[in-house]
Design a protein around this motif. Structure first.
Motif, PDB file in Angstrom:
ATOM      1  N   ASP A 386       0.836  -1.204   0.000  1.00 31.72           N
ATOM      2  CA  ASP A 386       0.000   0.000   0.000  1.00 31.72           C
ATOM      3  C   ASP A 386       0.873   1.258   0.000  1.00 31.72           C
ATOM      4  N   PHE A 387       1.979   1.199   0.741  1.00 29.69           N
ATOM      5  CA  PHE A 387       2.887   2.346   0.789  1.00 29.69           C
ATOM      6  C   PHE A 387       3.425   2.643  -0.621  1.00 29.69           C
ATOM      7  N   ALA A 388       3.811   1.563  -1.336  1.00 33.08           N
ATOM      8  CA  ALA A 388       4.346   1.737  -2.695  1.00 33.08           C
ATOM      9  C   ALA A 388       3.286   2.356  -3.608  1.00 33.08           C
ATOM     10  N   LYS A 389       2.043   1.844  -3.501  1.00 29.79           N
ATOM     11  CA  LYS A 389       0.950   2.380  -4.344  1.00 29.79           C
ATOM     12  C   LYS A 389       0.726   3.854  -4.043  1.00 29.79           C
ATOM     13  N   GLU A 390       0.630   4.146  -2.755  1.00 27.00           N
ATOM     14  CA  GLU A 390       0.330   5.520  -2.335  1.00 27.00           C
ATOM     15  C   GLU A 390       1.363   6.508  -2.872  1.00 27.00           C
ATOM     16  N   HIS A 391       2.618   6.052  -2.962  1.00 31.19           N
ATOM     17  CA  HIS A 391       3.679   6.972  -3.392  1.00 31.19           C
ATOM     18  C   HIS A 391       4.110   6.753  -4.843  1.00 31.19           C
ATOM     19  N   HIS A 392       3.298   5.999  -5.592  1.00 31.63           N
ATOM     20  CA  HIS A 392       3.559   5.755  -7.023  1.00 31.63           C
ATOM     21  C   HIS A 392       4.949   5.175  -7.250  1.00 31.63           C
ATOM     22  N   LEU A 393       5.336   4.206  -6.429  1.00 30.54           N
ATOM     23  CA  LEU A 393       6.645   3.561  -6.597  1.00 30.54           C
ATOM     24  C   LEU A 393       6.432   2.238  -7.317  1.00 30.54           C
ATOM     25  N   GLU A 394       7.410   1.841  -8.107  1.00 30.23           N
ATOM     26  CA  GLU A 394       7.338   0.525  -8.735  1.00 30.23           C
ATOM     27  C   GLU A 394       7.612  -0.500  -7.634  1.00 30.23           C
ATOM     28  N   GLU A 395       6.567  -1.276  -7.286  1.00 22.89           N
ATOM     29  CA  GLU A 395       6.655  -2.112  -6.088  1.00 22.89           C
ATOM     30  C   GLU A 395       7.834  -3.093  -6.121  1.00 22.89           C
ATOM     31  N   SER A 396       8.065  -3.694  -7.302  1.00 24.14           N
ATOM     32  CA  SER A 396       9.131  -4.711  -7.339  1.00 24.14           C
ATOM     33  C   SER A 396      10.504  -4.063  -7.125  1.00 24.14           C
ATOM     34  N   LEU A 397      10.703  -2.887  -7.683  1.00 26.30           N
ATOM     35  CA  LEU A 397      11.979  -2.191  -7.498  1.00 26.30           C
ATOM     36  C   LEU A 397      12.141  -1.766  -6.032  1.00 26.30           C
ATOM     37  N   PHE A 398      11.070  -1.235  -5.474  1.00 26.12           N
ATOM     38  CA  PHE A 398      11.071  -0.777  -4.084  1.00 26.12           C
ATOM     39  C   PHE A 398      11.431  -1.933  -3.139  1.00 26.12           C
ATOM     40  N   LYS A 399      10.793  -3.082  -3.360  1.00 23.24           N
ATOM     41  CA  LYS A 399      11.055  -4.233  -2.499  1.00 23.24           C
ATOM     42  C   LYS A 399      12.449  -4.803  -2.747  1.00 23.24           C
ATOM     43  N   ALA A 400      12.887  -4.752  -3.997  1.00 20.36           N
ATOM     44  CA  ALA A 400      14.240  -5.253  -4.293  1.00 20.36           C
ATOM     45  C   ALA A 400      15.273  -4.399  -3.551  1.00 20.36           C
ATOM     46  N   LEU A 401      15.031  -3.099  -3.511  1.00 22.04           N
ATOM     47  CA  LEU A 401      15.964  -2.222  -2.784  1.00 22.04           C
ATOM     48  C   LEU A 401      15.962  -2.549  -1.285  1.00 22.04           C
ATOM     49  N   LEU A 402      14.768  -2.805  -0.761  1.00 20.94           N
ATOM     50  CA  LEU A 402      14.696  -3.149   0.663  1.00 20.94           C
ATOM     51  C   LEU A 402      15.401  -4.475   0.946  1.00 20.94           C
ATOM     52  N   ARG A 403      15.280  -5.419   0.004  1.00 21.39           N
ATOM     53  CA  ARG A 403      16.002  -6.698   0.169  1.00 21.39           C
ATOM     54  C   ARG A 403      17.496  -6.426   0.231  1.00 21.39           C
ATOM     55  N   LYS A 404      17.964  -5.520  -0.643  1.00 22.16           N
ATOM     56  CA  LYS A 404      19.400  -5.205  -0.641  1.00 22.16           C
ATOM     57  C   LYS A 404      19.804  -4.509   0.644  1.00 22.16           C
ATOM     58  N   LEU A 405      18.835  -3.854   1.277  1.00 22.13           N
ATOM     59  CA  LEU A 405      19.127  -3.200   2.559  1.00 22.13           C
ATOM     60  C   LEU A 405      18.877  -4.157   3.728  1.00 22.13           C
ATOM     61  N   ASP A 406      18.893  -5.453   3.424  1.00 19.43           N
ATOM     62  CA  ASP A 406      18.854  -6.512   4.441  1.00 19.43           C
ATOM     63  C   ASP A 406      17.469  -6.843   4.985  1.00 19.43           C
TER      64      ASP A 406
END
Ligand SMILES: Nc1ncnc2c1ncn2[C@@H]1O[C@H](COP(=O)(O)OP(=O)(O)OP(=O)(O)O)[C@@H](O)[C@H]1O
Ligand SMILES: [Mg+2]
Length: 488
Positions: A386-406
């Motif tokens: 929902d956070f990704a949708k609300e801020h118009h972020l590409e969800e898969s990229l957003f989550k991939a970045l979070l994965r890289k941040l552990d």
């Protein structure tokens, strides 16, 4: 000196499959200055809360001392500071609290002011002064430096250096180095206790990681070689077997002997392979994932993105600062520094177009796209999708970045309000990295962020060179990435 023993500790939050501690045991001494390090979400705050008996757990924690937790949660900040002191420690002795405050370079008169009128630094120092005025007490200090300016960090660091008997959670490398003599580290696969400061621990970890990587490579080669040798032996055995059946067999005794020798050789190869596999399986468990982050900044056609002339800010009759001049050109990374409350965040907000009472000239290049990371994370809630949708972020990229941040995948199933402090801040950083912008404005981005990710972010900034305006008090980070420093 007395010993604090943790034996077979197991803990997970109710309703969660994420085991925070799994049968861990270690000992620490009650007169150590113990730095507590580990990546975000590993359970540092949880462990301190277990010492405070906030949750039920399996295993035993035995301790000869009593604990106090910093930060003490002050719910009503409009109260007088001295009333808060009494709430924290009903038997406080004024002269002792004042003595500690003096060591922290704070005037005792602050005790007679409402707590909310004290600066961030003064609030932190008052809480520490009360807690350290208690006797036979072991302090659990959870991230005291967040939101503190650089000078205040140095005062608190030197103060802690003169004390003993505490666990200090911090992600500030310079700060840790200045005040601890032991390290408790929650690694990926174990918990370790070591003598020395942060740099000692870091050097040791680097050496251990390098050794394991080299050893792993060597074993990988050995295993490949052994498996090829096993195949060759197998082929030979087959041939020998075949020659036994064939009609031209010259000497059956000789062949039997050869075949037995082959079997012995095959067994030896198999044993060596198993040992190598076993040794290999013990390696690399503590190597932290620090994949490279990525950002795609936009390039503006103008070379000057922001120009600030003679800027002053006045709240009521209080002038916060006046006559500030600076400009942000393409490729610069400007760090604003200055005491807590000197108006750094106000400058950022003015550039972001917020309605702040100010005088002077602020010119913003037309069509400038800004990506902003706010200092505060307290309004984050709900799930990541929902956070990704609300801020118009590409969800898969957003989550991939979070994965890289552990982030583990389990983390994606939780709501943001259940995240640890650092995990919440990582949500904001990942959001900004997803956003294509000409200028990245980050307000104290590293508060709560773990050391490994601080290094990932340093590397990213040096590699992609986005244009940035930052407020940040982590000395090591600023030395690494700033092109200009502006003192307010
Ligand atoms: N109430 C809760 N319900 C479910 N999970 C929780 C809850 N509180 C914390 N967690 C999870 O427990 C793990 C440990 O959290 P904790 O706050 O102890 O980490 P930490 O090491 O202090 O991290 P940080 O460095 O970011 O402060 C995290 O994965 C977090 O998401
Ligand atoms: Mg924490």
């Amino acid at each position: 000196m007395a010993q604090l023993n943790v034996t077979d500790l197991t803990f997970y939050y109710d309703g969660s499959y994420d085991t925070i501690f799994d049968n861990v045991s270690f000992q620490i001494d009650s007169d150590w200055k113990l730095g507590f390090v580990g990546r975000n979400g590993r359970g540092k705050t949880t462990f301190l809360n277990l010492l405070m008996k906030k949750y039920e757990y399996k295993g035993t924690i035995s301790s000869p001392v009593s604990f106090d937790y910093f930060p003490f949660p002050v719910t009503d900040k409009s109260q007088n500071t001295i009333d808060i002191v009494e709430m924290i420690y009903p038997d406080y002795e004024l002269w002792k609290v004042c003595k500690e405050l003096t060591l922290l370079e704070v005037d005792c008169e602050v005790l007679y002011r409402p707590f909310e009128t004290l600066s961030n630094g003064e609030q932190t120092k008052v809480l520490l002064a009360v807690l350290f005025s208690k006797e036979n007490n072991f302090l659990l200090i959870d991230e005291p430096t967040n939101h503190l300016d650089m000078n205040t960090r140095i005062v608190v660091m030197n103060y802690l250096k003169g004390k003993k008997g505490f666990i200090l959670v911090s992600h500030d490398r310079f700060f840790l180095d200045g005040c601890i003599d032991h390290v408790l580290a929650i690694n990926k696969a174990n918990i370790e206790v070591m003598q020395g400061n942060f740099s000692t621990w870091w050097e040791n970890k680097k050496n251990q990681d390098e050794y394991e990587l080299a050893e792993n490579e060597k074993l990988k080669k050995d295993i490949k070689r052994l498996s090829e040798a096993a195949k060759r032996t197998e082929n030979w055995s087959d041939q020998i077997e075949k020659s036994k059946i064939g009609s031209h067999s010259p000497d059956r005794g000789f062949i039997g002997h050869k075949s037995a020798k082959m079997m012995k050789r095959a067994k030896a190869i198999e044993n060596r392979s198993l040992t190598a596999l076993d040794e290999k399986s013990k390696l690399l468990k503590n190597i932290e994932d620090t994949d490279e982050l990525k950002i795609i900044p936009l390039k503006h056609h103008k070379s000057t993105l922001v120009n600030v002339e003679n800027l002053s800010v006045t709240y009521g009759d209080r002038t916060i600062f006046d006559h500030i001049n600076f400009s942000i050109s393409n490729g610069k990374r400007i760090v604003l520094q200055g005491k807590n409350g000197c108006g750094k965040s106000s400058i950022l907000k003015i550039i972001l177009g917020e309605d702040i009472p100010c005088n002077g000239k602020v010119e913003i290049a037309s069509g400038l796209v800004i990506s902003y990371v706010s200092q505060d994370t307290s309004n984050l809630s709900g799930n990541l999708s929902d956070f990704a949708k609300e801020h118009h972020l590409e969800e898969s990229l957003f989550k991939a970045l979070l994965r890289k941040l552990d982030f583990t995948r389990l983390q994606f199933e939780k709501n943001i309000e259940d995240f640890s402090g650092g995990q919440k801040k990582k949500v904001l950083i990942a959001k900004s990295l997803c956003e294509q912008a000409h200028l990245y404005i980050w307000d104290e981005p590293l508060n709560y962020i773990d050391i490994f990710s601080r290094m990932q972010i340093e590397k990213l900034i040096k590699q992609y060179e986005p244009t940035m305006l930052l407020v940040e008090h982590d000395k090591t980070f600023v030395n690494e990435i700033a092109t200009d420093i502006i003192q307010i």
